[in-house]
Scaffold this active site. Structure first.
Site, PDB file in Angstrom:
ATOM      1  N   HIS A   1      -0.959 -14.575  -2.059  1.00  0.00           N
ATOM      2  CA  HIS A   1      -0.580 -13.942  -2.942  1.00  0.00           C
ATOM      3  C   HIS A   1       0.719 -15.112  -3.659  1.00  0.00           C
ATOM      4  O   HIS A   1       0.967 -14.871  -4.631  1.00  0.00           O
ATOM      5  CB  HIS A   1      -0.308 -13.006  -2.510  1.00  0.00           C
ATOM      6  CG  HIS A   1       0.269 -11.882  -3.878  1.00  0.00           C
ATOM      7  ND1 HIS A   1       1.864 -12.077  -3.762  1.00  0.00           N
ATOM      8  CD2 HIS A   1      -0.168 -11.661  -4.608  1.00  0.00           C
ATOM      9  CE1 HIS A   1       2.235 -10.459  -4.848  1.00  0.00           C
ATOM     10  NE2 HIS A   1       1.157 -10.704  -5.321  1.00  0.00           N
TER      11      HIS A   1
ATOM     12  N   ASP B   1       7.824 -13.464  -1.314  1.00  0.00           N
ATOM     13  CA  ASP B   1       6.450 -13.635  -1.169  1.00  0.00           C
ATOM     14  C   ASP B   1       5.611 -13.218   0.290  1.00  0.00           C
ATOM     15  O   ASP B   1       6.308 -13.759   1.085  1.00  0.00           O
ATOM     16  CB  ASP B   1       5.769 -13.646  -2.337  1.00  0.00           C
ATOM     17  CG  ASP B   1       4.605 -13.109  -3.278  1.00  0.00           C
ATOM     18  OD1 ASP B   1       3.225 -13.302  -2.420  1.00  0.00           O
ATOM     19  OD2 ASP B   1       4.757 -12.491  -4.238  1.00  0.00           O
TER      20      ASP B   1
ATOM     21  N   SER C   1       2.097  -8.651 -10.168  1.00  0.00           N
ATOM     22  CA  SER C   1       2.253  -9.441  -9.727  1.00  0.00           C
ATOM     23  C   SER C   1       2.988 -11.068 -10.717  1.00  0.00           C
ATOM     24  O   SER C   1       2.932 -11.531 -10.124  1.00  0.00           O
ATOM     25  CB  SER C   1       1.448  -9.897  -9.041  1.00  0.00           C
ATOM     26  OG  SER C   1       1.497  -8.536  -7.332  1.00  0.00           O
TER      27      SER C   1
END
Length: 592
Positions: A269, A235, A424
């Site tokens: 994120h 990520d 996600s």
């Protein structure tokens, strides 16, 4: 040994517009064979198995496979393109990329797969090619990531030992519009001395997702919360948060994506994804991560725009493996099947790493990669009513669903919290559930865990497997109960029969797959699980209808010596045979 009932397949090159986060799937997710090509001089040149599939691939040429010289000209002529010619190559020799600044925006990124018995010659040719830059050399493997001017593509494809050249596809991790949870570390509260006070405030919003995952029930019954399992998150990095135990967190800032250290998360994120796996608070009202005692390894690869290439993901997954991960979460996505990616993930799955990825956030019947690969679990998103979230992709490659709309997780700034939406977040919930099962059943293989999840998932759509929900909503408690009893042949209803397929692979088993058809519709499919490996798959199906098995080699170079299949109906063998020197085989049809 996983069953898959599939419908119409579709392939699509796309850019996700919302946050994305994959089916080690034992089943082949390729219900039609990829049309791939080799140089015309190769003795095992590839053939498109289906004109329809070939046309689809040609229309997606910019992000799918590229072709060898002779075939390229024919293809462009067929599509009406003119002036297909090879320009002269630059005069400089190849170089090896050592910094992101060396990546040339005027050059295209490719992945080159070499013939296994010519890797050294292939490497020498690539290193000496004028104007070609080596982006990655994958140690002990037969693939190279390169950059070179597009005009030199034909010449690269001609090099000695080159088996296949593919565009190094873009994989993206894009953000959704997160919503802050007000009143818990508000905008003006930056005083660390007040954090504990805020941690213990009453009235923290309920996280329905945590409740639906039954995490606390699992902790209480089995006394396991992920201990001894490392989950790797590929990520954007991982910021510090008071509810993330830094003593069990490690990471790597991968080359070319080193926009700061792995423990900085400029986009946020990676932090929010990790929170759904392992965040925990002493305040029981804060229901956050489903496997709070796992260890986390962060493989940071994305640049500040949230972009990466397929080769970056492969390299990051290898870094996960080197750091002891047995589960990998990929909240990422992009368009286009790549043989190099498919083979890399198959090898990792067979080595014991369970890979999970997001199905994608386009809200359409399109595939998202790496989720759509054979050995990556594709996870769709549901809302608080366990209905498919409108943004969640649906296709025959979806394996399971999990919460993904307005779930609560940690935020990367000032120890705050956020509501977050996207596949996600459904993906790491499943990664966390797999970690729970691995912590309890330490000897269970990926195949066994996948089968347990598939057999016990809450069926939210049509019977068996469907495009919107896959096998259904993940049920970790039921899966644990299934594993505790150990799997035996199922007892079929009076109107059903037990169908068993015995399959033996060749010495390139990761490229083999089979499908069971009923009335010309795929009702079960399986991707093989290793080289020279024997698997037995059995399940109940209706006694009526016409059945047959199709066996095929994914990359088209033919099944080798030692491979065979056998097909049984209620214990009686009705079909079977050896597969040597065949690229595809269809059994006789058996009707009831």
């Amino acid at each position: 040994n996983n069953k898959k009932a599939t419908k119409d397949s579709s392939s699509h090159n796309h850019t996700d517009t919302t946050c994305q986060k994959h089916h080690p799937i034992q089943q082949s997710k390729i219900t039609t064979t990829m049309a791939s090509y080799q140089h015309a001089s190769s003795s095992s040149s590839r053939r498109a198995r289906s004109p329809a599939i070939l046309q689809m691939l040609l229309l997606s040429l910019s992000t799918l496979l590229l072709f060898t010289p002779a075939t390229t000209a024919e293809i462009f002529e067929e599509l009406g393109e003119k002036n297909v010619e090879s320009l002269s190559a630059p005069t400089t020799t190849a170089s090896v990329i050592t910094a992101e600044s060396d990546l040339d925006p005027n050059k295209e990124r490719y992945i080159v797969t070499c013939h296994k018995d010519q890797v050294d010659e292939c490497s020498d040719e690539l290193h000496s090619f004028p104007g070609l830059d080596i982006v990655y050399e994958f140690e002990g493997d037969d693939i190279f990531a390169i950059q070179v001017h597009e005009s030199s593509f034909d010449a690269v494809a001609e090099l000695t030992g080159v088996r296949l050249v593919e565009i190094d596809g873009v994989r993206e991790a894009q953000m959704v519009s997160w919503e802050p949870i007000e009143g818990y570390y508000g905008e003006d509260d930056h005083d660390e001395s007040n954090h504990e006070e805020h941690r213990n405030l009453q009235g923290f919003p309920n996280n329905y997702a945590f409740d639906q995952m039954q995490a606390r029930e699992f902790w209480d019954k089995y006394k396991k919360s992920g201990e001894g399992v490392t989950v790797c998150v590929i990520d954007t990095g991982l910021a510090s948060h008071i509810d993330l135990d830094e003593s069990r967190i490690s990471g790597t800032a991968m080359a070319f994506r080193n926009k700061g250290q792995w423990y900085n998360d400029e986009q946020g994120h990676g932090t929010t994804v990790t929170g759904t796996i392992m965040a925990i608070s002493p305040n029981p009202e804060k229901k956050l991560g489903v496997a709070p005692l796992v260890s986390i390894h962060m493989a940071k690869i994305w640049d500040t725009q949230g972009n990466a290439r397929a080769s970056d993901i492969i390299r990051a997954a290898q870094n996960c493996q080197a750091n002891g991960a047995s589960v990998i979460n990929m909240s990422i996505g992009g368009g286009g099947f790549m043989l190099a990616e498919h083979r890399s993930y198959a090898q990792m799955w067979n080595s014991g790493i369970f890979l999970v990825a997001s199905a994608g956030n386009d809200g359409q019947n399109i595939k998202n990669y790496p989720a759509a690969y054979n050995h990556v679990a594709s996870i769709g998103a549901t809302d608080s009513d366990k209905k498919r979230a409108g943004f969640s992709n649906f296709n025959e490659q979806v394996d399971f669903t999990a919460p993904g709309r307005s779930v609560i997780t940690v935020a990367p700034v000032d120890n705050r919290y956020r509501y977050a939406s996207g596949t996600s977040y459904s993906s790491p919930y499943v990664a966390g559930a797999v970690a729970l099962l691995k912590s309890k059943y330490t000897g269970a293989s990926n195949d066994v865990i996948y089968r347990a999840l598939a057999e016990t998932a809450q069926d939210l759509g049509p019977a068996l497997r469907d495009p919107e929900y896959g096998y259904g909503f993940i049920d970790v408690m039921a899966a644990a109960e299934f594993l505790s009893k150990k799997y035996k042949a199922p007892k079929c209803a009076s109107n059903e029969q037990l169908i068993k397929v015995v399959f033996k692979t060749d010495n390139e088993g990761i490229d083999l797959a089979w499908e069971l058809y009923r009335n010309d519709v795929v009702v079960y499919e399986d991707m093989t699980h290793g080289n020279s490996a024997k698997t037995v798959t059995q399940s109940c199906f209706p006694k009526s209808g016409c059945y047959y098995v199709r066996v095929y080699d994914v990359d088209g170079d033919g099944m080798q010596r030692g491979s065979f299949y056998k097909l049984f109906f209620d214990g009686k063998r009705r079909a079977g045979g050896r597969l040597k020197n065949k690229a595809e085989l269809k059994s006789k049809t058996i009707c009831f």
